[in-house]
Design a protein around this motif. Structure first.
Motif, short mmCIF file in Angstrom:
data_model
loop_
_atom_site.label_atom_id
_atom_site.label_comp_id
_atom_site.label_asym_id
_atom_site.label_seq_id
_atom_site.Cartn_x
_atom_site.Cartn_y
_atom_site.Cartn_z
N LEU A 210 62.45 -9.98 -15.94
CA LEU A 210 63.64 -10.80 -16.09
C LEU A 210 63.62 -11.85 -14.98
CD1 LEU A 210 66.33 -11.43 -17.45
CD2 LEU A 210 67.42 -9.83 -15.86
N ILE A 211 63.45 -13.10 -15.38
CA ILE A 211 63.41 -14.17 -14.40
C ILE A 211 64.76 -14.26 -13.69
CG2 ILE A 211 63.08 -16.65 -14.07
CD1 ILE A 211 60.57 -15.10 -14.94
N GLU A 212 64.74 -14.27 -12.37
CA GLU A 212 65.95 -14.46 -11.59
C GLU A 212 66.25 -15.96 -11.48
OE1 GLU A 212 69.07 -14.42 -8.71
OE2 GLU A 212 68.42 -13.01 -10.25
N ARG A 213 65.24 -16.72 -11.09
CA ARG A 213 65.40 -18.17 -11.06
C ARG A 213 64.06 -18.83 -10.81
NH1 ARG A 213 67.12 -20.05 -5.20
NH2 ARG A 213 66.77 -18.17 -4.01
N LEU B 95 66.22 -14.42 -25.07
CA LEU B 95 67.50 -14.63 -24.42
C LEU B 95 67.95 -13.33 -23.76
CD1 LEU B 95 69.43 -17.16 -24.38
CD2 LEU B 95 70.82 -15.88 -26.00
N PRO B 96 68.34 -13.35 -22.50
CA PRO B 96 68.75 -12.11 -21.81
C PRO B 96 70.26 -11.88 -21.93
CG PRO B 96 68.53 -13.88 -20.22
CD PRO B 96 68.28 -14.50 -21.57
N LEU B 97 70.66 -10.94 -22.74
CA LEU B 97 72.07 -10.58 -22.79
C LEU B 97 72.42 -9.68 -21.61
CD1 LEU B 97 72.71 -9.89 -26.59
CD2 LEU B 97 73.24 -11.94 -25.28
N VAL C 205 70.08 -17.42 -16.04
CA VAL C 205 69.71 -16.21 -16.79
C VAL C 205 70.94 -15.49 -17.30
CG1 VAL C 205 67.55 -15.98 -15.53
CG2 VAL C 205 69.57 -14.74 -14.74
N ALA C 206 72.12 -16.07 -17.08
CA ALA C 206 73.37 -15.56 -17.65
C ALA C 206 74.26 -16.76 -17.91
CB ALA C 206 74.05 -14.58 -16.70
#
Length: 344
Positions: free
Chosen positions: A80-83, A144-146, A173-174
């Motif tokens: 999961l990419i943080e930034r 897409l990260p829910l 990411v949100a």
């Protein structure tokens, strides 16, 4: 008495956690929180906007930041990419049975390799292929990260509904979820009321979902998020102030960017990174009202709204919302809060 984590706890029935968006964005409910509590629909928001007010929106766009892959050993991983921290590098969370070591290679989406450069705090520093832009690579191969409290995988509908209608700057990411309620009709009616809109960008990191792990809130360290505030927005805020209008932040992300940029002096245009932690007792310098969703128990965002409107006020509002069956969190309902500098 110093504040503790338990000061921001509440019991939420699991069935009130919204698992999907409503059919229409502005069909959500809106709780007006002031001297009294008023149950309305989000489509009524323009009725509470005054001529000369300024709404400030976060125009960030959610990345396809979730990727599955394998280590060189064959072990399964989830990234999961943080930034992004450049055109070909990013910080990321990695879920695997055993943490990958610096220098190792990960195969992602069965399409490309990344190199683990090392660790930065709780995140892994990854180098992506240099022949292609990182954001474009994610958009093509990522998902897409829910949020973790939504108990399903992202579907086709989420591709549009987990983005605001004005999203344009990829990097989050949100989603900035207060903005999800706005459709063009609501925006048009805000303008018809004689109010204006302005824009900034704050890229929301996965750290927004990290729990607070200390009871003494003075020991908590916030995650870092990058923001950009254009000169046009600073000028619009100054003009609004001069004319006696209110600055209404759409979402806690807009508020965090504005208040962070005004901590050292007058609000100025530019970019920066913020770890601002807003607790009761914080002195707000920019924002007069806030559109926001309902936040998780013991979360830094619940602390932020409690600082803005008052701890007692927010406790009453949350008790009311639960009793009335409001929908909570990212795909849930909204509140309109007014700043109360004298609240407790």
């Amino acid at each position: 008495m110093p504040l503790t984590l338990n000061d921001f706890d509440y019991e939420l029935p699991p069935e009130l956690i919204a698992q999907a968006p409503l059919a229409e964005r502005s069909a959500s409910r809106l709780l007006i929180v002031g001297e009294t509590l008023d149950d309305r629909q989000f489509s009524d928001l323009p009725d509470y906007v005054r001529p000369g007010d300024l709404l400030v929106f976060n125009d960030t766009r959610v990345l396809h930041a979730r990727l599955h892959g394998i280590k060189a050993s064959g072990g399964q991983i989830e990234v999961l990419i943080e930034r992004p921290i450049g055109p070909h590098e990013a910080l990321a969370q990695i879920r695997s049975s055993k943490s990958p070591k610096p220098g190792s290679t990960l195969r992602l989406a069965d399409a490309f390799d990344v190199t683990v450069l090392g660790r930065v705090g709780e995140f892994f520093h990854l180098r992506f292929p240099e022949h292609e832009d990182l954001v474009q690579l994610l958009e093509r191969h990522g998902k897409l990260p829910l949020p973790p409290y939504i108990q399903r995988a992202a579907g086709d509908a989420d591709e549009s509904r987990y983005q605001t209608v004005y999203a344009r700057a990829p990097g989050s990411v949100a989603a900035p979820t207060a903005g999800l309620h706005f459709d063009q009709s609501v925006l048009d009616r805000v303008a018809a009321r004689g109010a204006s809109c302005a824009w900034l960008t704050l890229h929301v990191g996965a750290g927004t979902f990290q729990p607070v792990r200390v009871d003494d809130l003075g020991e908590h360290r916030m995650h870092c998020e990058r923001y950009v505030i254009p000169q046009e927005t600073v000028d619009a805020i100054a003009a609004t102030r001069a004319a006696g209008g209110r600055v209404i932040a759409v979402g806690t992300t807009s508020m965090r960017a504005l208040e962070a940029a005004a901590q050292e002096g007058p609000l100025a245009a530019g970019s920066g990174e913020t770890e601002i932690f807003i607790l009761p007792g914080f002195r707000f310098r920019v924002v007069d009202a806030l559109v926001t969703n309902f936040h998780l128990p013991k979360s830094t965002l619940l602390m932020l709204v409690s600082a803005f409107a008052g701890m007692d006020t927010m406790r009453q509002a949350y008790r009311h919302a639960i009793a009335q069956g409001y929908r909570f969190f990212s795909y849930g309902d909204a509140m309109l809060l007014t700043r109360n500098d004298n609240a407790v």
